[in-house]
Design an enzyme around this catalytic site. Structure first.
Site, PDB file in Angstrom:
ATOM      1  N   GLY A 129      -2.158   2.040   5.965  1.00  0.00           N
ATOM      2  CA  GLY A 129      -3.570   2.296   5.169  1.00  0.00           C
ATOM      3  C   GLY A 129      -3.869   1.212   4.338  1.00  0.00           C
ATOM      4  O   GLY A 129      -3.267   0.588   3.786  1.00  0.00           O
ATOM      5  N   CYS A 130      -5.215   1.126   4.030  1.00  0.00           N
ATOM      6  CA  CYS A 130      -5.802   0.009   3.248  1.00  0.00           C
ATOM      7  C   CYS A 130      -5.561   0.358   1.791  1.00  0.00           C
ATOM      8  O   CYS A 130      -4.769  -0.545   1.280  1.00  0.00           O
ATOM      9  CB  CYS A 130      -7.456  -0.219   3.332  1.00  0.00           C
ATOM     10  SG  CYS A 130      -8.181   1.312   3.254  1.00  0.00           S
ATOM     11  N   PHE A 131      -5.657   1.746   1.123  1.00  0.00           N
ATOM     12  CA  PHE A 131      -5.223   1.781  -0.003  1.00  0.00           C
ATOM     13  C   PHE A 131      -3.780   1.737  -0.140  1.00  0.00           C
ATOM     14  O   PHE A 131      -3.124   1.041  -1.104  1.00  0.00           O
ATOM     15  CB  PHE A 131      -5.587   3.006  -0.599  1.00  0.00           C
ATOM     16  CG  PHE A 131      -6.741   3.144  -1.145  1.00  0.00           C
ATOM     17  CD1 PHE A 131      -7.201   2.512  -2.348  1.00  0.00           C
ATOM     18  CD2 PHE A 131      -7.871   4.271  -0.860  1.00  0.00           C
ATOM     19  CE1 PHE A 131      -8.619   2.562  -2.795  1.00  0.00           C
ATOM     20  CE2 PHE A 131      -9.021   4.266  -1.485  1.00  0.00           C
ATOM     21  CZ  PHE A 131      -9.599   3.521  -2.472  1.00  0.00           C
TER      22      PHE A 131
END
Length: 320
Positions: A129-131
């Site tokens: 995921g990005c976060f």
């Protein structure tokens, strides 16, 4: 040439992935699937591709005619897609959704800075995921050294593209502009993969990760501010980070302050490490659509097929 296909081609991450693949010197993009856009030119959805490709979206495709397929559909759809099909032997799969990030069904978690050697021999990759990418890269050196010994506190802000292409009340321009807001405080779904992976590196870590995500009034990028108690001096901490990422071509520890314009439109991660009293403070910046999604997917593809990790990803930041 690596023959590639994309499933679910209408979203932001798919648009960036198409942009990278049509310009990648070792890739031939064979198909881009979209049920809702079948027959339309890619440029009718992704206007930034005008002049780069004349391809159209397809509704049907043949997995035997590609070497790798990227799954860019919504979270929760990849597992069903995989279960409903007979997958050709030798086909590599890179999933950009969250369905396989716990590494079931033979998937390897695709964070190169942590699992580069496992990725090289994998057939199935679960893209982070990005976060989760921004936050884990701020903490991996500490976890690998067994130095996460207290609660971790994170505040991170993301651009509107992080919410996906489908419009909602909190992504509408008139609401988002000149505005800032908190969402999913302490409950964000990426906490699962962050905690699981940090504890894999440091099994004794039994403290909380307190994460407050925020919506920013800009289109793309993530800035994560991370701090925790640490006994290292600032010099020792910076040396730890520099040594840990020495073999990672996209992740850099820098002495000065970092900001989003240094990384937007690139696959880079910039980390600034500083000590304040008893706290070690790490600022991590990435482009959520590239290192946080499509760029990292291409990086993983490069590793799987034995290419230089940076192939097709030598991108300049949009600094102006």
């Amino acid at each position: 040439m690596i023959r590639a296909g994309i499933i679910g081609g209408a979203g932001y991450t798919a648009g960036e992935l198409i942009r990278l693949l049509v310009n990648h010197p070792a890739v031939e993009l064979r198909f881009v699937h979209s049920t809702s856009n079948a027959g339309n030119r890619l440029t009718q959805v992704h206007g930034g591709l005008e002049g780069d490709t004349q391809m159209c979206f397809c509704e049907t495709y043949d997995l035997h005619k590609v070497d790798v397929v990227f799954l860019c559909s919504a979270h929760g759809q990849s597992e069903g897609w995989l279960a409903e099909r007979e997958i050709p032997e030798g086909l590599r799969i890179i999933d950009l959704a969250q369905d396989f990030r716990d590494e079931h069904a033979g998937f390897v978690y695709g964070l190169p800075e942590w699992q580069r050697e496992r990725i090289r021999t994998a057939r199935r990759i679960a893209n982070p995921g990005c976060f989760a990418t921004a936050i884990q890269l701020a903490l991996l050196p500490l976890a690998a050294a067994g130095l996460l010994q207290d609660d971790v506190h994170v505040t991170a802000v993301t651009g509107s593209t992080g919410a996906g292409v489908k419009p909602s009340a909190t992504t509408h321009f008139s609401w988002r502009t000149a505005n800032l807001s908190v969402y999913k405080a302490f409950t964000h779904q990426h906490l699962l993969e962050i905690g699981r992976n940090l504890r894999h590196l440091e099994p004794a870590f039994d403290h909380e990760i307190h994460f407050v995500p925020m919506r920013g009034d800009f289109a793309r990028g993530i800035l994560a501010s991370v701090y925790t108690h640490c006994d290292l001096t600032e010099e020792e901490a910076r040396r730890l980070y520099a040594d840990y990422y020495a073999a990672s071509p996209f992740t850099h520890t820098v002495d000065g302050d970092v900001d989003l314009k240094q990384v937007v439109n690139t696959n880079k991660v910039l980390l600034h490490v500083a000590r304040h009293g008893g706290m070690l403070h790490i600022v991590s910046v990435i482009d959520n659509l590239l290192k946080g999604a499509s760029g990292q997917a291409v990086e993983n593809m490069n590793l799987i097929f034995g290419l230089d990790e940076t192939e097709g990803l030598r991108l300049k930041a949009s600094a102006f």
